[in-house]
Design a protein around this motif. Structure first.
Motif, mmCIF file in Angstrom:
data_model
loop_
_atom_site.group_PDB
_atom_site.id
_atom_site.type_symbol
_atom_site.label_atom_id
_atom_site.label_comp_id
_atom_site.label_asym_id
_atom_site.label_seq_id
_atom_site.Cartn_x
_atom_site.Cartn_y
_atom_site.Cartn_z
ATOM 1 N N GLU A 1 -5.844 74.229 -9.368
ATOM 2 C CA GLU A 1 -5.186 72.765 -9.552
ATOM 3 C C GLU A 1 -6.366 71.832 -9.373
ATOM 4 O OE1 GLU A 1 -3.550 71.476 -5.787
ATOM 5 O OE2 GLU A 1 -4.514 73.036 -4.530
ATOM 6 N N VAL A 2 -6.137 70.780 -10.119
ATOM 7 C CA VAL A 2 -7.120 69.693 -9.878
ATOM 8 C C VAL A 2 -7.304 69.094 -8.698
ATOM 9 C CG1 VAL A 2 -8.287 67.662 -11.092
ATOM 10 C CG2 VAL A 2 -7.152 69.445 -12.743
ATOM 11 N N ILE A 3 -8.318 68.981 -8.060
ATOM 12 C CA ILE A 3 -8.278 68.340 -6.891
ATOM 13 C C ILE A 3 -9.446 67.055 -6.915
ATOM 14 C CG2 ILE A 3 -7.936 70.295 -5.411
ATOM 15 C CD1 ILE A 3 -10.901 70.672 -4.823
ATOM 16 N N GLU A 4 -10.090 66.890 -7.875
ATOM 17 C CA GLU A 4 -10.893 65.771 -7.893
ATOM 18 C C GLU A 4 -11.093 65.624 -9.426
ATOM 19 O OE1 GLU A 4 -13.479 65.048 -4.028
ATOM 20 O OE2 GLU A 4 -14.381 66.278 -5.380
ATOM 21 N N ARG A 5 -11.491 64.236 -9.930
ATOM 22 C CA ARG A 5 -11.721 63.814 -11.161
ATOM 23 C C ARG A 5 -12.704 62.730 -11.112
ATOM 24 N NH1 ARG A 5 -8.211 62.051 -16.640
ATOM 25 N NH2 ARG A 5 -10.066 61.976 -18.006
ATOM 26 N N TYR A 6 -13.943 62.774 -11.973
ATOM 27 C CA TYR A 6 -14.904 61.695 -12.097
ATOM 28 C C TYR A 6 -15.069 61.615 -13.503
ATOM 29 C CZ TYR A 6 -15.514 62.509 -6.843
ATOM 30 O OH TYR A 6 -15.169 62.581 -5.661
ATOM 31 N N GLY A 7 -14.419 60.853 -14.356
ATOM 32 C CA GLY A 7 -14.505 60.675 -15.616
ATOM 33 C C GLY A 7 -14.026 61.917 -16.315
ATOM 34 N N THR A 8 -15.503 62.706 -17.120
ATOM 35 C CA THR A 8 -15.176 63.935 -17.834
ATOM 36 C C THR A 8 -15.287 65.103 -16.818
ATOM 37 O OG1 THR A 8 -17.400 63.731 -18.625
ATOM 38 C CG2 THR A 8 -15.594 62.790 -19.931
ATOM 39 N N ARG A 9 -15.684 64.681 -15.598
ATOM 40 C CA ARG A 9 -15.841 65.970 -14.741
ATOM 41 C C ARG A 9 -14.642 66.272 -13.759
ATOM 42 N NH1 ARG A 9 -21.147 67.280 -11.013
ATOM 43 N NH2 ARG A 9 -21.649 67.842 -13.276
ATOM 44 N N PHE A 10 -14.081 67.536 -13.677
ATOM 45 C CA PHE A 10 -13.149 67.893 -12.989
ATOM 46 C C PHE A 10 -13.369 69.303 -12.027
ATOM 47 C CE2 PHE A 10 -11.279 66.383 -16.973
ATOM 48 C CZ PHE A 10 -10.251 65.665 -16.654
ATOM 49 N N ARG A 11 -12.749 69.031 -10.923
ATOM 50 C CA ARG A 11 -13.035 70.077 -9.846
ATOM 51 C C ARG A 11 -11.583 70.602 -9.565
ATOM 52 N NH1 ARG A 11 -17.338 70.132 -5.885
ATOM 53 N NH2 ARG A 11 -15.876 70.121 -4.441
ATOM 54 N N LEU A 12 -11.676 72.270 -9.953
ATOM 55 C CA LEU A 12 -10.262 72.727 -9.794
ATOM 56 C C LEU A 12 -10.438 73.733 -8.784
ATOM 57 C CD1 LEU A 12 -10.837 72.067 -13.058
ATOM 58 C CD2 LEU A 12 -8.820 73.538 -13.231
ATOM 59 N N ARG A 13 -9.434 73.908 -7.867
ATOM 60 C CA ARG A 13 -9.348 74.988 -6.751
ATOM 61 C C ARG A 13 -8.580 75.895 -7.214
ATOM 62 N NH1 ARG A 13 -7.167 73.303 -0.932
ATOM 63 N NH2 ARG A 13 -5.230 73.470 -2.030
ATOM 64 N N PHE A 14 -8.986 77.300 -6.709
ATOM 65 C CA PHE A 14 -8.102 78.293 -7.279
ATOM 66 C C PHE A 14 -8.268 79.491 -6.084
ATOM 67 C CE2 PHE A 14 -12.120 79.319 -9.325
ATOM 68 C CZ PHE A 14 -12.579 80.550 -9.076
ATOM 69 N N ASP A 15 -7.334 80.402 -5.996
ATOM 70 C CA ASP A 15 -7.332 81.350 -5.060
ATOM 71 C C ASP A 15 -7.946 82.667 -5.712
ATOM 72 O OD1 ASP A 15 -6.517 83.428 -3.121
ATOM 73 O OD2 ASP A 15 -4.479 82.567 -2.881
ATOM 74 N N ARG A 16 -9.023 83.023 -4.985
ATOM 75 C CA ARG A 16 -9.647 84.232 -5.538
ATOM 76 C C ARG A 16 -8.918 85.449 -5.609
ATOM 77 N NH1 ARG A 16 -14.588 85.308 -3.926
ATOM 78 N NH2 ARG A 16 -15.069 83.307 -2.628
ATOM 79 N N SER A 17 -7.567 85.630 -4.835
ATOM 80 C CA SER A 17 -6.971 86.866 -4.714
ATOM 81 C C SER A 17 -5.820 86.560 -5.976
ATOM 82 C CB SER A 17 -6.233 86.851 -3.387
ATOM 83 O OG SER A 17 -5.223 85.673 -3.178
ATOM 84 N N ALA A 18 -5.807 85.425 -6.692
ATOM 85 C CA ALA A 18 -4.629 85.368 -7.572
ATOM 86 C C ALA A 18 -5.177 85.427 -8.920
ATOM 87 C CB ALA A 18 -3.962 83.959 -7.433
ATOM 88 N N THR A 19 -6.348 84.559 -9.005
ATOM 89 C CA THR A 19 -7.086 84.623 -10.462
ATOM 90 C C THR A 19 -8.551 84.789 -10.303
ATOM 91 O OG1 THR A 19 -7.066 83.719 -12.616
ATOM 92 C CG2 THR A 19 -7.307 82.020 -10.560
ATOM 93 N N THR A 20 -9.026 84.805 -11.342
ATOM 94 C CA THR A 20 -10.602 85.019 -11.380
ATOM 95 C C THR A 20 -11.294 83.867 -12.007
ATOM 96 O OG1 THR A 20 -10.963 86.432 -13.567
ATOM 97 C CG2 THR A 20 -10.540 87.634 -11.501
#
Length: 335
Positions: free
Chosen positions: A274-293
């Motif tokens: 899920e995207v938790i922050e966006r600054y222009g063309t920069r995105f910060r995505l959070r993910f669960d290490r147990s669900a995906t890599t």
């Protein structure tokens, strides 16, 4: 056989129960009551020669008490303790010759003497051969830049300079083991970094075994592959720092920089993130290490968006350790 072998180590202090009310001091004096406080509760661990281990815990967890037993300052109430084949409390003089100790802001230097004279006194105390002492002092001068204050009284040098002098003093006699209790407390960024570099060098190049207690978790991240966590006198974790992060640091952050703004209609989308922050063309995505890599996410995003740069942000070790102490299974240990 491990260099340091600890089994069921326990330390109980008997303290006076303070009575309240009028004439409480007189009543306490005439009829004292005591209670037992268990500072270290059946602690067990083994440390091999050449390891650098972080010994962590909140205030009052039993860290300093453990170190005082390892150094021979305190006698255990019960349990087994062997360091390089010695019992610290029974063989205190021999043990002191083979270890180095730095206890935070408690100095082992002579306050009114120049630093170099403290080093010379330590040469006589430890009976260090003159040529060996000179060689060690020269090495530490190169690594810690001692020359600028060697002839200055200890009371006149800065805290950062004094901690560098304390480390040199603790190692002049070539100890196999170095015990450090909050060695970077109160230091500025430059002083902390100089001390970290020094500890890395003596561990990697000289094979000095180091046990480090600290509240600065940047020290741990930088220096230690293994950590032992203690809480209410009990060990709650002993293992690799990275395993600790993987086990309790569930969430990771993927930082994605796109080539241009018009590369997407609305926002970045990726399964399991899920995207938790966006600054222009920069995105910060959070993910669960147990669900995906991270590899799976990167492959998915690279196939759909024009990506300029990617970075992985691991969870802060401080937040990981806080989660451990808040975990229900840890609370049950003290129920």
């Amino acid at each position: 056989m491990p260099l340091i072998d600890v089994a069921d180590l326990t330390k109980v202090f008997r303290v006076v129960v303070r009575q309240s009310g009028r004439f409480s001091a007189l009543r306490t004096f005439l009829s004292r009551e005591y209670r037992d406080v268990c500072a270290v509760d059946h602690v067990s661990f083994a440390i091999e020669a050449g390891e650098m281990v972080g010994y962590l815990g909140p205030n009052g967890a039993g860290k300093s008490t453990t170190l005082k037993m390892l150094t021979g300052i305190l006698a255990p109430t019960s349990g087994h303790l062997s360091i390089d084949g010695r019992e610290p409390q029974r063989q205190r003089i021999e043990h002191a010759r083979r270890i180095g100790v730095v206890f935070g802001q408690r100095t082992q230097l002579w306050w009114d003497l120049p630093v170099i004279e403290s080093f010379e006194l330590l040469r006589y105390i430890y009976r260090i051969p003159l040529e060996r002492w000179k060689a060690n002092l020269s090495t530490f001068d190169d690594l810690l830049d001692l020359g600028a204050f060697l002839n200055t009284p200890v009371r006149q040098i800065s805290l950062g300079q004094r901690m560098r002098a304390e480390l040199a003093a603790a190692l002049l006699h070539d100890p196999a083991i170095l015990f450090l209790d909050e060695p970077t407390i109160g230091l500025d960024v430059i002083a902390r970094e100089r001390i970290r570099q020094f500890l890395e060098r003596i561990n990697h190049e000289c094979g000095v075994t180091i046990i480090l207690t600290t509240h600065d978790l940047n020290d741990i991240q930088r220096l230690c592959r293994r950590v032992i966590l203690i809480d209410h006198g009990r060990v709650i974790y002993d293992g690799a720092l990275e395993t600790l992060r993987e086990r309790f640091g569930r969430w990771r952050i993927l930082i994605v920089d796109l080539e241009r703004d018009d590369a997407l209609d609305d926002t970045l989308e990726a399964p399991g993130a899920e995207v938790i922050e966006r600054y222009g063309t920069r995105f910060r995505l959070r993910f669960d290490r147990s669900a995906t890599t991270a590899a799976a996410l990167i492959a998915y995003l690279s196939s759909r968006y024009p990506i300029r740069d990617l970075a992985i942000e691991e969870p802060e070790i401080e937040s990981v350790i806080r989660r451990i102490y808040e975990a229900p299974e840890v609370a049950r240990l003290h129920a």
